[in-house]
Design a protein around this motif. Structure first.
Motif, mmCIF file in Angstrom:
data_model
loop_
_atom_site.group_PDB
_atom_site.id
_atom_site.type_symbol
_atom_site.label_atom_id
_atom_site.label_comp_id
_atom_site.label_asym_id
_atom_site.label_seq_id
_atom_site.Cartn_x
_atom_site.Cartn_y
_atom_site.Cartn_z
ATOM 1 N N LEU A 258 -9.794 25.121 4.608
ATOM 2 C CA LEU A 258 -10.457 23.825 4.756
ATOM 3 C C LEU A 258 -9.451 22.815 5.287
ATOM 4 O O LEU A 258 -8.256 22.898 5.007
ATOM 5 C CB LEU A 258 -11.027 23.350 3.421
ATOM 6 N N ASN A 259 -9.950 21.852 6.058
ATOM 7 C CA ASN A 259 -9.101 20.888 6.745
ATOM 8 C C ASN A 259 -8.895 19.637 5.888
ATOM 9 O O ASN A 259 -9.855 18.942 5.541
ATOM 10 C CB ASN A 259 -9.758 20.512 8.088
ATOM 11 N N ILE A 260 -7.630 19.367 5.552
ATOM 12 C CA ILE A 260 -7.293 18.221 4.704
ATOM 13 C C ILE A 260 -7.743 16.898 5.337
ATOM 14 O O ILE A 260 -8.180 15.975 4.649
ATOM 15 C CB ILE A 260 -5.767 18.177 4.423
ATOM 16 N N ASN A 261 -7.648 16.791 6.655
ATOM 17 C CA ASN A 261 -8.045 15.548 7.322
ATOM 18 C C ASN A 261 -9.536 15.270 7.161
ATOM 19 O O ASN A 261 -9.956 14.124 6.962
ATOM 20 C CB ASN A 261 -7.676 15.598 8.809
ATOM 21 N N LYS A 262 -10.345 16.329 7.247
ATOM 22 C CA LYS A 262 -11.789 16.164 7.029
ATOM 23 C C LYS A 262 -12.062 15.745 5.585
ATOM 24 O O LYS A 262 -12.922 14.899 5.313
ATOM 25 C CB LYS A 262 -12.529 17.466 7.355
ATOM 26 N N LEU A 263 -11.322 16.349 4.661
ATOM 27 C CA LEU A 263 -11.485 15.987 3.248
ATOM 28 C C LEU A 263 -11.060 14.542 3.007
ATOM 29 O O LEU A 263 -11.680 13.821 2.221
ATOM 30 C CB LEU A 263 -10.669 16.934 2.363
ATOM 31 N N ASN A 264 -10.021 14.116 3.691
ATOM 32 C CA ASN A 264 -9.544 12.737 3.523
ATOM 33 C C ASN A 264 -10.573 11.725 4.015
ATOM 34 O O ASN A 264 -10.743 10.651 3.420
ATOM 35 C CB ASN A 264 -8.217 12.543 4.269
ATOM 36 N N THR A 265 -11.267 12.055 5.093
ATOM 37 C CA THR A 265 -12.344 11.180 5.591
ATOM 38 C C THR A 265 -13.395 10.965 4.502
ATOM 39 O O THR A 265 -13.872 9.848 4.290
ATOM 40 C CB THR A 265 -13.004 11.812 6.841
ATOM 41 N N ILE A 266 -13.715 12.059 3.812
ATOM 42 C CA ILE A 266 -14.724 11.986 2.740
ATOM 43 C C ILE A 266 -14.176 11.185 1.561
ATOM 44 O O ILE A 266 -14.874 10.329 0.988
ATOM 45 C CB ILE A 266 -15.132 13.406 2.311
#
Length: 465
Positions: A258-266
């Motif tokens: 899973l991509n940390i940057n995508k998680l950070n957006t959330i």
């Protein structure tokens, strides 16, 4: 070893555990497309307390919440939590209600149904599980994890094997109180992996401060899926944080990919919501502390809150420690049930009454009597005869599956509310929560004609279920 999969709980258990399930659908909708891009195993977003809370406090139709989320989430599986024969309520319902509920849940967009019984009585999940299979969705059997002198690894092996033989597509260890310790988790998951040939999922809460460590040991032992919450609504009585677990596993054989940057957006989206609920008092920062009482008394965070509420109502908060000490004694008397809805309420209320009255079982609520009679199912070990007699006298204890005693109810209920019926799902809504549903139906009717009424959003606090 294949990559570890992540089920995200932000849309259900995370806000249920921290803010009494108060996220509104308008707060959820804007982030759904980002959640859908992550690549989660599933989004847990319905069931548990969401149904009750939508109606009772948010004046929202829980079925419309499901449909609205389904419209936005195109790629990721949607998961719900179901209390077996209790469906989403607090008592057993007839088989026709269970069957119709599963059908409607699937029709409206659910892909995975996690099914558990508060007593781990397999008979009480059978109809829901078989119906989920018949409807073509993933039927997950969930084992309510607890600790007692009679709960051993073999106990959980036997339960998992029974669920697999019943047709479960996967097994979840549901540690609702955060009782799992890291090295025991390794032993438990290792034993289960040798026993069952279907995926294993691990669900815990950070109440005792152990969940992240237990997850890592469970992953080492071969668990397939873990439940986490995006960081603004993680930790405390919620799940371990998604981002931290993903980072911990990165570049290992267990990498979630899973991509940390995508998680950070959330996470950035949910941070202001977290602050909002701190400011309005629904999110108490105290829930993020480690509560070691959960290991001593095995009392889930929500149950602790309910005990405090009951004692405050009786002006007896000074007896809190006595009540905490009484909980394990009542639990032993009543056959060591796991403390999860509705057994946590049953045990907790009796413990309060025993201490306040000064005499054990002098006052016994009807729910405790029904439990002892077998109306909720079979306890882990038989209740001692002297306790049975003290609580229900000469009444007979049933040994059949409790729902076998219930007549079909769907058609009767349909006639009861025909004047308010707008959609087929309304029948089920009323079946589960008659008074709350009726209040909501009247609100809905008034709103349709722009009639003012006082059924507005409430900040009244309820507690995790």
């Amino acid at each position: 070893m294949s990559k570890v999969k992540i089920t995200e709980t932000i849309l259900r258990d995370a806000h249920q555990s921290l803010i009494a399930t108060r996220l509104k659908i308008k707060e959820i909708l804007p982030i759904l497309e980002e959640l859908d891009k992550v690549g989660y195993n599933a989004l847990e977003m319905w069931g548990g307390a969401t149904f009750d809370t939508c109606l009772r406090f948010l004046n929202e139709d829980p079925w419309e919440r499901l449909r609205a989320i389904r419209r936005k989430v195109k790629r990721t599986k949607l998961q719900m939590l179901m209390r077996g024969q209790n469906v989403l309520g607090y008592k057993h319902y007839s088989d026709d209600i269970v069957i119709d509920f599963v059908k409607k849940a699937v029709y409206n967009g659910i892909d995975i149904i996690r099914i558990f019984d508060a007593l781990n009585d397999i008979r009480n999940i059978k109809v829901a599980l078989e119906m989920a299979k018949k409807e073509g969705v993933h039927a997950q059997g969930a084992i309510a994890y607890t600790i007692s002198p009679v709960h051993t690894i073999q106990t959980y092996i036997d339960l998992a094997k029974e669920m697999e033989n019943m047709g479960a597509d996967s097994i979840c260890i549901k540690d609702m109180s955060g009782l799992l310790t890291p090295f025991f988790t390794f032993e438990l998951i290792s034993s289960l992996k040798k026993t069952v040939n279907i995926p294993l999922e691990l669900h815990s809460h950070s109440t005792s401060g152990l969940a992240s460590m237990s997850y890592l040991k469970g992953i080492e032992a071969g668990v397939d899926i873990i439940d986490t919450a995006i960081s603004p609504f993680a930790l405390g009585t919620s799940q371990p944080p998604t981002e931290s677990i993903v980072a911990a596993l990165e570049a290992t054989e267990f990498d979630t990919e899973l991509n940390i940057n995508k998680l950070n957006t959330i996470a950035e989206y949910f941070k202001p919501l977290r602050e909002k609920y701190i400011e309005n008092g629904l999110l108490n920062p105290k829930v993020f502390g480690v509560n070691i009482n959960t290991l001593i008394y095995q009392v889930p965070g929500g149950m602790l809150s309910n005990l405090i509420n009951q004692l405050q109502a009786q002006k007896a908060l000074d007896k809190f420690d006595e009540v905490l000490g009484e909980v394990p004694r009542v639990r032993e008397d009543l056959g060591y049930p796991p403390l999860v809805t509705p057994t946590s309420q049953i045990i907790g209320t009796q413990a309060v009454l025993n201490i306040i009255t000064g005499e054990r079982y002098k006052v016994v609520p009807k729910e405790v009597k029904a439990y002892v009679k077998g109306m909720y199912g079979k306890p882990t070990v038989p209740i001692k005869e002297k306790i049975v007699r003290k609580i229900i006298g000469g009444e007979k204890v049933i040994t059949c599956r409790p729902a076998d005693l219930l007549e079909p109810q769907l058609e009767v209920i349909k006639n009861e509310i025909k004047e308010y019926l707008e959609k087929e799902e309304d029948v089920l809504t009323y079946a589960l929560f008659p008074q709350v549903a009726l209040k909501y139906f009247k609100y809905r009717e008034a709103k349709k004609y722009n009639v003012d009424d006082d059924l507005t959003d409430s900040n009244e606090r309820t507690y995790p279920i």
